[in-house]
Scaffold this motif. Structure first.
Motif, PDB file in Angstrom:
ATOM      1  N   ALA A 134       0.838  -1.204   0.000  1.00  0.00           N
ATOM      2  CA  ALA A 134       0.000   0.000   0.000  1.00  0.00           C
ATOM      3  C   ALA A 134       0.870   1.249   0.000  1.00  0.00           C
ATOM      4  O   ALA A 134       0.586   2.228  -0.715  1.00  0.00           O
ATOM      5  N   HIS A 135       1.951   1.221   0.781  1.00  0.00           N
ATOM      6  CA  HIS A 135       2.878   2.370   0.816  1.00  0.00           C
ATOM      7  C   HIS A 135       3.560   2.548  -0.539  1.00  0.00           C
ATOM      8  O   HIS A 135       3.639   3.667  -1.065  1.00  0.00           O
ATOM      9  N   ASP A 136       4.049   1.445  -1.117  1.00  0.00           N
ATOM     10  CA  ASP A 136       4.745   1.536  -2.398  1.00  0.00           C
ATOM     11  C   ASP A 136       3.798   1.953  -3.522  1.00  0.00           C
ATOM     12  O   ASP A 136       4.198   2.682  -4.435  1.00  0.00           O
ATOM     13  N   GLU A 137       2.557   1.495  -3.467  1.00  0.00           N
ATOM     14  CA  GLU A 137       1.564   1.917  -4.462  1.00  0.00           C
ATOM     15  C   GLU A 137       1.326   3.420  -4.381  1.00  0.00           C
ATOM     16  O   GLU A 137       1.174   4.096  -5.403  1.00  0.00           O
ATOM     17  N   ARG A 138       1.310   3.937  -3.178  1.00  0.00           N
ATOM     18  CA  ARG A 138       1.143   5.389  -2.999  1.00  0.00           C
ATOM     19  C   ARG A 138       2.350   6.152  -3.549  1.00  0.00           C
ATOM     20  O   ARG A 138       2.207   7.201  -4.186  1.00  0.00           O
ATOM     21  N   GLU A 139       3.555   5.611  -3.326  1.00  0.00           N
ATOM     22  CA  GLU A 139       4.763   6.264  -3.818  1.00  0.00           C
ATOM     23  C   GLU A 139       4.810   6.249  -5.357  1.00  0.00           C
ATOM     24  O   GLU A 139       5.215   7.233  -5.973  1.00  0.00           O
ATOM     25  N   VAL A 140       4.403   5.134  -5.953  1.00  0.00           N
ATOM     26  CA  VAL A 140       4.368   5.050  -7.413  1.00  0.00           C
ATOM     27  C   VAL A 140       3.360   6.042  -7.988  1.00  0.00           C
ATOM     28  O   VAL A 140       3.607   6.680  -9.015  1.00  0.00           O
ATOM     29  N   ALA A 141       2.231   6.187  -7.299  1.00  0.00           N
ATOM     30  CA  ALA A 141       1.219   7.158  -7.747  1.00  0.00           C
ATOM     31  C   ALA A 141       1.794   8.573  -7.736  1.00  0.00           C
ATOM     32  O   ALA A 141       1.521   9.372  -8.643  1.00  0.00           O
ATOM     33  N   LYS A 142       2.619   8.881  -6.733  1.00  0.00           N
ATOM     34  CA  LYS A 142       3.255  10.201  -6.669  1.00  0.00           C
ATOM     35  C   LYS A 142       4.202  10.408  -7.848  1.00  0.00           C
ATOM     36  O   LYS A 142       4.278  11.501  -8.421  1.00  0.00           O
ATOM     37  N   VAL A 143       4.948   9.353  -8.212  1.00  0.00           N
ATOM     38  CA  VAL A 143       5.866   9.455  -9.344  1.00  0.00           C
ATOM     39  C   VAL A 143       5.095   9.694 -10.642  1.00  0.00           C
ATOM     40  O   VAL A 143       5.504  10.493 -11.484  1.00  0.00           O
ATOM     41  N   PHE A 144       3.947   9.010 -10.805  1.00  0.00           N
ATOM     42  CA  PHE A 144       3.114   9.229 -11.987  1.00  0.00           C
ATOM     43  C   PHE A 144       2.634  10.678 -12.041  1.00  0.00           C
ATOM     44  O   PHE A 144       2.556  11.283 -13.117  1.00  0.00           O
ATOM     45  N   GLU A 145       2.301  11.239 -10.889  1.00  0.00           N
ATOM     46  CA  GLU A 145       1.874  12.642 -10.845  1.00  0.00           C
ATOM     47  C   GLU A 145       3.010  13.567 -11.256  1.00  0.00           C
ATOM     48  O   GLU A 145       2.777  14.621 -11.857  1.00  0.00           O
ATOM     49  N   THR A 146       4.246  13.176 -10.941  1.00  0.00           N
ATOM     50  CA  THR A 146       5.406  13.974 -11.329  1.00  0.00           C
ATOM     51  C   THR A 146       5.668  13.872 -12.826  1.00  0.00           C
ATOM     52  O   THR A 146       6.060  14.840 -13.484  1.00  0.00           O
ATOM     53  N   ILE A 147       5.451  12.682 -13.380  1.00  0.00           N
ATOM     54  CA  ILE A 147       5.693  12.462 -14.808  1.00  0.00           C
ATOM     55  C   ILE A 147       4.694  13.210 -15.678  1.00  0.00           C
ATOM     56  O   ILE A 147       5.044  13.737 -16.735  1.00  0.00           O
ATOM     57  N   GLU A 148       3.450  13.270 -15.241  1.00  0.00           N
ATOM     58  CA  GLU A 148       2.371  13.786 -16.085  1.00  0.00           C
ATOM     59  C   GLU A 148       2.660  15.166 -16.680  1.00  0.00           C
ATOM     60  O   GLU A 148       2.442  15.374 -17.884  1.00  0.00           O
ATOM     61  N   PRO A 149       3.131  16.164 -15.888  1.00  0.00           N
ATOM     62  CA  PRO A 149       3.403  17.478 -16.497  1.00  0.00           C
ATOM     63  C   PRO A 149       4.445  17.420 -17.616  1.00  0.00           C
ATOM     64  O   PRO A 149       4.317  18.129 -18.619  1.00  0.00           O
ATOM     65  N   PHE A 150       5.488  16.558 -17.451  1.00  0.00           N
ATOM     66  CA  PHE A 150       6.492  16.411 -18.507  1.00  0.00           C
ATOM     67  C   PHE A 150       5.849  15.913 -19.795  1.00  0.00           C
ATOM     68  O   PHE A 150       6.069  16.453 -20.873  1.00  0.00           O
ATOM     69  N   VAL A 151       5.067  14.843 -19.657  1.00  0.00           N
ATOM     70  CA  VAL A 151       4.440  14.228 -20.833  1.00  0.00           C
ATOM     71  C   VAL A 151       3.413  15.168 -21.455  1.00  0.00           C
ATOM     72  O   VAL A 151       3.303  15.261 -22.683  1.00  0.00           O
ATOM     73  N   ARG A 152       2.657  15.880 -20.623  1.00  0.00           N
ATOM     74  CA  ARG A 152       1.638  16.799 -21.124  1.00  0.00           C
ATOM     75  C   ARG A 152       2.282  17.939 -21.929  1.00  0.00           C
ATOM     76  O   ARG A 152       1.781  18.327 -22.989  1.00  0.00           O
ATOM     77  N   GLU A 153       3.381  18.471 -21.428  1.00  0.00           N
ATOM     78  CA  GLU A 153       4.086  19.530 -22.153  1.00  0.00           C
ATOM     79  C   GLU A 153       4.574  19.020 -23.498  1.00  0.00           C
ATOM     80  O   GLU A 153       4.463  19.699 -24.520  1.00  0.00           O
ATOM     81  N   LEU A 154       5.121  17.802 -23.497  1.00  0.00           N
ATOM     82  CA  LEU A 154       5.652  17.224 -24.724  1.00  0.00           C
ATOM     83  C   LEU A 154       4.539  16.987 -25.739  1.00  0.00           C
ATOM     84  O   LEU A 154       4.710  17.203 -26.944  1.00  0.00           O
ATOM     85  N   ALA A 155       3.364  16.534 -25.263  1.00  0.00           N
ATOM     86  CA  ALA A 155       2.253  16.241 -26.166  1.00  0.00           C
ATOM     87  C   ALA A 155       1.629  17.507 -26.742  1.00  0.00           C
ATOM     88  O   ALA A 155       1.243  17.545 -27.913  1.00  0.00           O
ATOM     89  N   SER A 156       1.554  18.571 -25.945  1.00  0.00           N
ATOM     90  CA  SER A 156       0.880  19.791 -26.392  1.00  0.00           C
ATOM     91  C   SER A 156       1.797  20.732 -27.164  1.00  0.00           C
ATOM     92  O   SER A 156       1.384  21.353 -28.143  1.00  0.00           O
ATOM     93  N   ALA A 157       3.051  20.839 -26.736  1.00  0.00           N
ATOM     94  CA  ALA A 157       3.962  21.815 -27.350  1.00  0.00           C
ATOM     95  C   ALA A 157       5.060  21.177 -28.188  1.00  0.00           C
ATOM     96  O   ALA A 157       5.788  21.874 -28.897  1.00  0.00           O
ATOM     97  N   GLY A 158       5.192  19.852 -28.116  1.00  0.00           N
ATOM     98  CA  GLY A 158       6.263  19.194 -28.860  1.00  0.00           C
ATOM     99  C   GLY A 158       7.611  19.345 -28.202  1.00  0.00           C
ATOM    100  O   GLY A 158       8.631  18.899 -28.732  1.00  0.00           O
ATOM    101  N   LYS A 159       7.647  19.941 -27.031  1.00  0.00           N
ATOM    102  CA  LYS A 159       8.875  20.116 -26.261  1.00  0.00           C
ATOM    103  C   LYS A 159       8.491  20.428 -24.830  1.00  0.00           C
ATOM    104  O   LYS A 159       7.332  20.660 -24.507  1.00  0.00           O
TER     105      LYS A 159
END
Length: 272
Positions: A134-159
Motif C-alpha cells: 500500500a505504501h509503495d503503491e502510494r509512492e508510485v502514484a506520486k511518481v506518476f503525478e510527477t511524470i504527467e506534467p512532462f508528458v503533457r508539455e511534450l504532447a501539447s507543445a512538442g517540447k
C-alpha cells in the motif's frame, strides 16, 4: 513455538490485528530473550497482546488497545530507520472458527482453526506485505503525478522546459520504489512459519489471494517499467537538445573565428 498464543482464560475467540508500516527498517537485535518467535520476531506485550516485528519496517499488533500500542511503538522508536510520517496502516479481525479448516471470507474476518502462534505469524506476514505494498503503491502514484506534467508539455507543445535534474530525480524515485518492492520485502517469498507447519500452506494461499499480493506486485512492476521507460525517453530528449545546442555553439565559434581571421587579413592589408 507455543500451540496457543494468548494466555487469556477462557481462550480468546476474536482478536484485532493492526499492521503498521513504521519505516524502512527496524532493528530487532536485543529482543531475543523475550521472543515467542525469532523469525519474524514476535513478543508478548501488555496484558495479553502480541507484537510481530518485521525487519523491513512493519509491526503487526494483535489484541492490543491504543495505550498498549502507543507504549510499544514508543519503545520501538529508537530502532526505526527511515521513519514514515504518517505511517501506512491496515487492520483485520481474526476469529476462532469451530470447524476443521481455516477460512478467509472476502472482505470479512479471517477465520482460523486455532489461535496458535504459527497461524498468527502467517496472518501477520500477509498483513505486513499488504501494508508495505500500500505504501509503495502510494509512492508510485506520486511518481506518476510527477511524470504527467512532462508528458503533457511534450504532447501539447512538442517540447518541454524542464531540466535534466528533474528527470534524474524522477528516475531515482522510480528506482527507490523498485528497490523497496524487490529488495526490502520479498513479496513472493512464503513466511518462515510454513517451514515448520506445511499444513498452513492453504491458509497462506487463501490470505495471499484475498489481499491480492501477487497481482499487486505485478501491477506495481508494470507501472515501474512505464515510469522507467518514460524517464529514459525524456532524458534522451534532453541529451539530444543539449547536443544540438553544443553543435550550434561550435558552429558559432567557428564562424567567429572565421570573421576574426578575415578582419585580421583586412587590417593587415589596410596597414600596407
Amino acid at each position: 513455538m507455543k500451540s496457543y498464543a494468548f494466555r487469556s482464560q477462557p481462550p480468546l475467540t476474536r482478536v484485532t490485528a493492526h499492521a503498521i508500516n513504521v519505516g524502512d527498517r527496524v532493528n530487532t537485535a536485543g529482543f531475543e530473550k523475550d521472543a515467542l518467535s525469532a523469525v519474524p520476531l514476535a513478543l508478548r506485550v501488555g496484558q495479553d497482546g502480541i507484537a510481530v516485528v518485521f525487519r523491513y519496517g512493519v509491526v503487526v499488533l494483535f489484541n492490543m488497545n491504543l495505550e498498549e500500542e502507543s507504549a510499544f511503538l514508543e519503545r520501538l522508536l529508537p530502532r526505526i530507520g527511515g521513519r514514515l510520517t504518517p505511517p501506512e496502516e491496515e487492520a483485520a479481525t481474526v476469529e476462532l472458527l469451530d470447524e476443521s479448516g481455516d477460512q478467509v471470507a472476502s472482505g470479512g474476518p479471517i477465520h482460523v482453526r486455532d489461535m496458535s502462534m504459527a497461524r498468527l505469524l502467517v496472518v501477520s506476514d500477509v498483513l505486513a506485505k499488504s501494508v508495505v505494498l500500500a505504501h509503495d503503491e502510494r509512492e508510485v502514484a506520486k511518481v506518476f503525478e510527477t511524470i504527467e506534467p512532462f508528458v503533457r508539455e511534450l504532447a501539447s507543445a512538442g517540447k518541454f522546459f524542464r531540466n535534466r535534474r528533474g528527470i534524474l530525480k524522477l528516475i531515482g524515485e522510480a528506482l527507490l520504489v523498485q528497490h523497496h518492492v524487490a529488495g526490502r520485502v520479498a513479496i513472493a517469498d512464503k513466511p518462515d512459519a510454513l517451514w515448520d507447519r506445511p499444513d498452513l500452506e492453504r491458509l497462506y494461499a487463501r490470505l495471499e489471494d484475498e489481499y491480492e499480493l501477487i497481482e499487486r506486485v505485478e501491477t506495481l512492476n508494470r507501472k515501474l517499467e512505464v515510469i522507467g521507460e518514460t524517464a529514459d525517453t525524456l532524458a534522451d530528449i534532453i541529451d539530444t537538445r543539449r547536443s544540438l545546442r553544443l553543435e550550434i555553439l561550435v558552429v558559432l565559434l567557428i564562424a567567429i573565428e572565421i570573421v576574426i581571421g578575415f578582419y585580421q587579413i583586412y587590417a593587415a592589408r589596410g596597414g600596407h
